[in-house]
Write a protein that holds these residues in place. Structure first.
Motif, PDB file in Angstrom:
ATOM      1  N   SER A 610       0.894  -1.035   0.083  1.00 61.98           N
ATOM      2  CA  SER A 610       0.008  -0.058  -0.084  1.00 61.98           C
ATOM      3  C   SER A 610       0.896   1.168  -0.083  1.00 61.98           C
ATOM      4  CB  SER A 610      -1.024  -0.043   1.376  1.00 61.98           C
ATOM      5  OG  SER A 610      -1.875  -1.065   1.231  1.00 61.98           O
ATOM      6  N   GLY A 611       0.382   2.193  -0.787  1.00 59.78           N
ATOM      7  CA  GLY A 611       1.393   3.555  -0.925  1.00 59.78           C
ATOM      8  C   GLY A 611       1.168   4.074  -2.267  1.00 59.78           C
ATOM      9  N   SER A 612       1.866   4.923  -2.467  1.00 58.97           N
ATOM     10  CA  SER A 612       1.799   5.827  -3.678  1.00 58.97           C
ATOM     11  C   SER A 612       2.544   5.486  -4.790  1.00 58.97           C
ATOM     12  CB  SER A 612       2.433   7.238  -3.363  1.00 58.97           C
ATOM     13  OG  SER A 612       2.530   8.046  -4.469  1.00 58.97           O
ATOM     14  N   TYR A 613       1.969   5.036  -6.006  1.00 62.51           N
ATOM     15  CA  TYR A 613       2.487   4.518  -7.090  1.00 62.51           C
ATOM     16  C   TYR A 613       2.439   5.686  -8.250  1.00 62.51           C
ATOM     17  CZ  TYR A 613       2.386  -0.227  -5.315  1.00 62.51           C
ATOM     18  OH  TYR A 613       2.601  -1.376  -4.808  1.00 62.51           O
ATOM     19  N   GLU A 614       3.897   5.761  -9.043  1.00 62.47           N
ATOM     20  CA  GLU A 614       3.961   6.893 -10.000  1.00 62.47           C
ATOM     21  C   GLU A 614       4.319   6.182 -11.099  1.00 62.47           C
ATOM     22  OE1 GLU A 614       7.210   9.949 -10.656  1.00 62.47           O
ATOM     23  OE2 GLU A 614       6.315  10.289  -8.880  1.00 62.47           O
ATOM     24  N   CYS A 615       3.402   6.586 -12.474  1.00 65.80           N
ATOM     25  CA  CYS A 615       3.929   6.256 -13.746  1.00 65.80           C
ATOM     26  C   CYS A 615       4.184   7.511 -14.494  1.00 65.80           C
ATOM     27  CB  CYS A 615       2.745   5.537 -14.347  1.00 65.80           C
ATOM     28  SG  CYS A 615       3.073   4.888 -16.335  1.00 65.80           S
ATOM     29  N   SER A 616       5.441   7.198 -14.991  1.00 64.14           N
ATOM     30  CA  SER A 616       5.881   8.612 -15.717  1.00 64.14           C
ATOM     31  C   SER A 616       6.103   8.112 -17.113  1.00 64.14           C
ATOM     32  CB  SER A 616       7.453   9.014 -15.274  1.00 64.14           C
ATOM     33  OG  SER A 616       7.957  10.152 -16.075  1.00 64.14           O
ATOM     34  N   ILE A 617       5.245   8.849 -18.248  1.00 62.57           N
ATOM     35  CA  ILE A 617       5.077   8.640 -19.615  1.00 62.57           C
ATOM     36  C   ILE A 617       5.683   9.603 -20.408  1.00 62.57           C
ATOM     37  CG2 ILE A 617       3.553   8.505 -21.577  1.00 62.57           C
ATOM     38  CD1 ILE A 617       1.935   6.743 -19.978  1.00 62.57           C
ATOM     39  N   SER A 618       6.853   9.369 -21.215  1.00 66.20           N
ATOM     40  CA  SER A 618       7.530  10.300 -21.835  1.00 66.20           C
ATOM     41  C   SER A 618       7.388   9.961 -23.521  1.00 66.20           C
ATOM     42  CB  SER A 618       8.991  10.170 -21.713  1.00 66.20           C
ATOM     43  OG  SER A 618       9.757  11.015 -22.580  1.00 66.20           O
TER      44      SER A 618
END
Length: 959
Positions: A610-618
């Protein structure tokens, strides 16, 4: 606060009831501002009438679960710009100093995602009365040839108002009426703006020379007073007349000081003079004093029309206009026109050739042109002609025509424009005619047909022009939906063919056209080319942020999608968890060529995952991020605001209890809720009471309830509620609990009205009395209120406690009455007792009466109790027995005495079944109740007190 904490610990055990309390929004509009009246008109629509400049306040009362969101909008009429651009998202709509243009229909839209939204409306009618305007007009007509002349005078009175105004005409102090005599006529003309009434004085007589007053009235609606305007008609009354000290067209040199005088030649009363300028205001530094206008050091930008207007409300205004022309010249241009008859675009020997020269000048027609060849004045001949005002060219253009071009005509030609005798510099333009003088061509340099830049960077679009001479290049947009250039102009000139753009944005993408100008070059068909501008920008993704809830042990799929970007492709996708880089997930084969999203699968939600997920799209230009907050914590509770009569007050104390109800939002999305953590804190205090409330299985839509007890009247409390699951604490919800007086409680003996709530327990002001009761406490008292009258606080002695009182200062008069009417009660018992506290202090105290209004056969008011005179600066209690024969209301009537020191107050009103107590429970020991037969049936008051009631005695102790 420690006492409050101990009391709050006595919370009543939790229980739940009901299923599926989710309900669509319902709405009702009520007013709470300075309304003159709220009425139903003949088509059953609600109309809210308010005076211009007052405060508009509308409340949208909503029900429904979850709590509906409210949005205010408006149609009909023009609201303030701010209100038009953004709707008001609030249950209360408040407009300070409302203007007439803000009248119209206001809509309250309430929606909560359940069913269809609720929409209610009310029409706001803004009342106003402007100052009237009075103008005088005169006609002179011949009667019987030239035997004599008849003079007729029209006095026209115009006003803007809502509602329509009533007009009263007066001659001196005498009111005039329609057709009062043969010389007076009053009528309403057709096709006038605003409301107008005309007083016509036919065949003017000596008695008609007098003062005339036009009085307008809206019949005191909203307290708007009448307004009036007066005009004195004499035998010298005349419209204004003017003359100017200069010609109507005034030509001056730049730098000169200009003075224009506007002279009055007639007018009675003395006209007022005013200068104006068109277009725009008077120049900076210009000074208008009376009829004199002074402009120091005039410049070309000061050119324009200057108007002098004289008005005295007699006849039409007199107006004189000066056209001020400040000599100037700019923008010298030339054109080369080959032989148009032979449709040639090239210069050829033996054909005709025309050279044209033009400047923008003020005044345009005063410009003179002179032509030179190779530095010497050009000599006119049969083959060399100079013409002016060519119809195919701009006005006041000079053209040099060469007939049957010879080799000897080649050379350098110069056109000079000037203002003879004026200190304005000459302007000249030069053109070379030779075998090398050829029409232009235009093209885009190699590799520059498509320009690709990143958003925010500068860009340069370029077109190359060949030919001699080289004309300027004009740029425009090809895209129809974006016709304007970034500069805001439809066309932009560049001398070198380069269009420079600073900080390009994505909306600048598109096709641009470059074309040759038809001036400073050949006057032929424009040559053109096109350049494509592509602006690259970072990707836009969804969701930008998402809250993902799932029960422990269940899988979760996270997806980040590409919405738009330039280029429109995903170059890379990187996942992180709590800032730490995650291994790249496997690529789906079907989407490997043109992926438009990135996915991450979690096999099971745990405390660790559990927590913060980040997806960085370029997309190689920039990047965008999708944020996911993954957890198994419960959603917040949803407080239920539609609980009927949530407040329970207590008879003998200033405490109350509150029924707190709620549902759990999406209880099946995560693990079951095990208990709730309840925190209760009095506002403006720091300490809070915390308690755990265990629950069983909570279903969606199930209404949960908890009763808070021993809350102090009239204080408000912050309540926080947090659900707990096996995962831990969920989202907290908070609300403020306000004390509200009970209205029409089915069990009257349970409730005492302390007047702590604005709804004052359903009591209303009688519409047939002279003035109203006022609700206030020690904190809201007027600091300039009259001393030596009225209570300092309510019966509880706290500054926050409210009570009801009558204010007897001006404009109140002797005998004025204020009535406060209770809700309608159903008579379910033979006897009732009305108990209340009263405060009657001041040397001008009038009377306090208690009436009972019976509703069984119409409305019948009977006196049940009365008390008069000064009773001291103490609260005293009265118990009044009543025996209503059917549905009834009780009425407190305050009567103003002989002066302003006569404020009367009441507080803590209780209505209960049964007989009144035999002894007064008065903390001030100022009164006591003794039952029995009463004065007329043998009852008496002990200690020599006075008996005031039939059927029982209210005894007032002496001293």
């Amino acid at each position: 606060m420690e006492v409050t904490c101990l009391l709050l610990l006595a919370l009543i055990p939790f229980h739940c009831r009901g299923q599926g309390v989710y309900a669509p929004a319902q709405a009702q509009i009520v007013h709470a501002g300075q309304a003159c009246v709220v009425k139903e008109d003949n088509i059953s629509e609600r109309v809210y009438t308010i005076r211009e400049g007052d405060t508009l306040m509308l409340q949208c009362l909503v029900t429904g679960h979850p709590r509906p969101q409210v949005r205010w909008t408006k149609t009909a009429g023009s609201a303030s710009d701010k209100f038009q651009e953004t709707s008001v998202f609030n249950e209360t709509l408040r407009i300070e100093r409302i203007a007439r243009t803000q009248g119209g229909r206001y809509y309250c839209k309430a929606e909560n995602g359940v069913g269809v939204p609720a929409i209610k409306s009310i029409r706001v009618d803004v009342q106003y009365l402007d100052e009237p305007m009075l103008t005088v007009h005169q006609t002179v007509s011949d009667v019987r040839g030239n035997f004599y002349q008849e003079k007729t005078v029209f006095l026209r009175c115009t006003v803007n108002s809502n509602p329509p105004a009533r007009f009263i005409w007066k001659r001196g102090s005498d009111t005039l009426s329609h057709s009062q005599d043969n010389g007076v006529d009053i009528y309403e003309p057709l096709y006038t703006q605003g409301e107008t009434k005309v007083l016509k004085l036919k065949n003017l007589r000596p008695q008609d020379y007098a003062s005339y007053t036009c009085q307008v009235s809206v019949r005191n609606v909203c307290g708007i007073p009448d307004k009036a305007i007066t005009f004195r008609l004499t035998n010298t009354t005349a419209p204004p007349a003017l003359k100017l000290s200069v010609n109507e067209t005034l030509v001056v040199n730049p730098g000169e000081n200009v003075t224009v005088q506007c002279l009055l030649t007639g007018g009675d009363p003395l006209p007022q003079l005013q200068w104006s300028h068109g277009p725009g205001p008077l120049p900076l530094g210009a000074l208008a004093q009376g009829g004199t206008l002074s402009i120091p050091s005039v410049q070309a930008r000061d050119s324009g029309y200057y108007n002098c207007t004289a008005t005295n409300n007699v006849g039409n205004p007199a107006k004189k206009t000066v056209n001020l022309l400040v000599r100037s010249m700019k923008n010298a241009t030339f054109q080369i026109t080959p032989d148009v008859i032979k449709e040639s675009e090239n210069i050829q020997l033996g054909q005709d050739l025309k050279l044209s020269c033009h400047v923008d000048a003020v005044p345009q027609e005063k410009v003179t042109y002179q032509w030179f060849k190779n530095g010497k004045p050009a000599r006119m001949s049969k083959r060399l002609l100079v013409t002016r005002n060519d119809p195919e060219l701009p006005a006041v253009t000079s053209s040099l025509e060469l007939i049957d071009l010879h080799f000897s005509d080649y050379g350098t030609y110069l056109c000079m424009a000037s203002f003879p005798g004026a200190p304005v510099p000459d302007l000249s333009v030069e053109v070379n005619i030779s075998s090398e003088t050829v029409p232009p061509t235009i093209s885009v340099p190699k590799g520059r047909a498509v320009v690709t830049v990143r958003e925010g960077s500068p860009a340069q679009l370029q077109c190359e022009v060949r030919g001699k001479p080289r004309p300027p290049v004009l740029w425009s947009r090809v895209d129809k939906e974006a016709a304007l250039l970034p500069s805001g102009l439809p066309l932009e000139e560049t001398p070198d063919g380069k269009l420079r753009l600073e900080r390009v944005s994505r909306d600048m993408s598109g096709t641009y056209r470059c074309q040759t100008a038809r001036y400073n070059g050949f006057n032929v068909r424009p040559r053109e080319a096109q350049v494509q501008l592509n602006v690259q920008f970072p990707p836009e993704v969804e969701p930008s942020s998402q809250d993902v809830r799932q029960a422990l042990g269940r899988p979760v799929l996270l997806r980040c999608s590409l919405l738009r970007g330039s280029p429109q492709r995903i170059a890379s996708a990187v996942w992180r968890f709590k800032g730490q880089l995650l291994p790249s997930p496997p690529v789906v084969p079907a989407a490997a060529e043109t992926p438009d999203h990135a996915e991450l699968r979690l096999d099971a939600v745990t405390r660790d995952s559990s927590g913060s997920y980040e997806c960085s799209i370029s997309n190689d230009v920039g990047s965008a991020v999708c944020l996911f907050q993954v957890s198994a914590k419960a959603y917040s509770p949803e407080f239920y605001f539609d609980t009927p009569n949530p407040t329970r007050s207590h008879k003998l104390s200033k405490n109350y209890s509150y029924v707190l109800q709620w549902t759990q939002r999406e209880p099946d999305a995560v693990d079951p809720v095990l208990n709730y953590r309840l925190s209760v804190r009095q506002l403006n205090q720091h300490n809070a009471v915390v308690k755990a409330i265990p629950v069983r299985r909570v279903e969606k839509g199930q209404l949960l309830e908890y009763i808070l007890t021993d809350l102090r009247v009239p204080h408000s409390y912050e309540v926080r509620l947090t659900p707990y699951t096996t995962f831990g604490a969920g989202d907290m919800a908070s609300r403020i609990v306000h004390y509200t007086e009970p209205i029409n409680s089915p069990n009257l003996s349970d409730n005492t009205c302390h007047f702590e709530d604005e709804k004052i327990c359903g009591y209303t002001q009688d519409l047939t009395d002279n003035f109203d009761w006022t609700r206030q406490n020690a904190l809201t008292q007027n600091p300039k209120r009259s001393p030596n009258t009225g209570p300092p606080t309510d019966i509880s002695g706290t500054p926050e406690g409210y009570y009801m009182f009558i204010e007897t200062s001006r404009p109140r008069e002797l005998g004025d009455r204020a009535r406060l009417v209770s809700p309608l009660y159903n008579a379910s018992a033979k006897f009732y007792c009305v108990s209340f506290f009263y405060h009657m202090y001041g040397k001008h105290i009038g009377s306090l009466n208690l009436l009972v209004r019976s509703r069984n056969k119409g409305a019948l008011d009977t006196h049940a109790w009365s008390l008069s005179g000064n009773k001291g600066n103490v609260w005293q209690q009265a118990h009044v027995p009543i025996s209503p024969s059917g549905p009834f209301q009780i009425i407190f009537e305050g009567v103003r005495g002989s002066g302003y020191l006569g404020d009367i107050a009441i507080d803590d009103v209780t209505l209960k079944k049964g007989e009144c107590p035999r002894k007064q429970m008065d903390p001030n020991k100022g009164a006591r109740w003794e039952g029995g037969g009463g004065a007329e049936s043998g009852g008496s008051c002990g200690g020599g007190g006075s008996c005031l009631l039939r059927g029982g005695c209210l005894c007032l102790d002496r001293g």
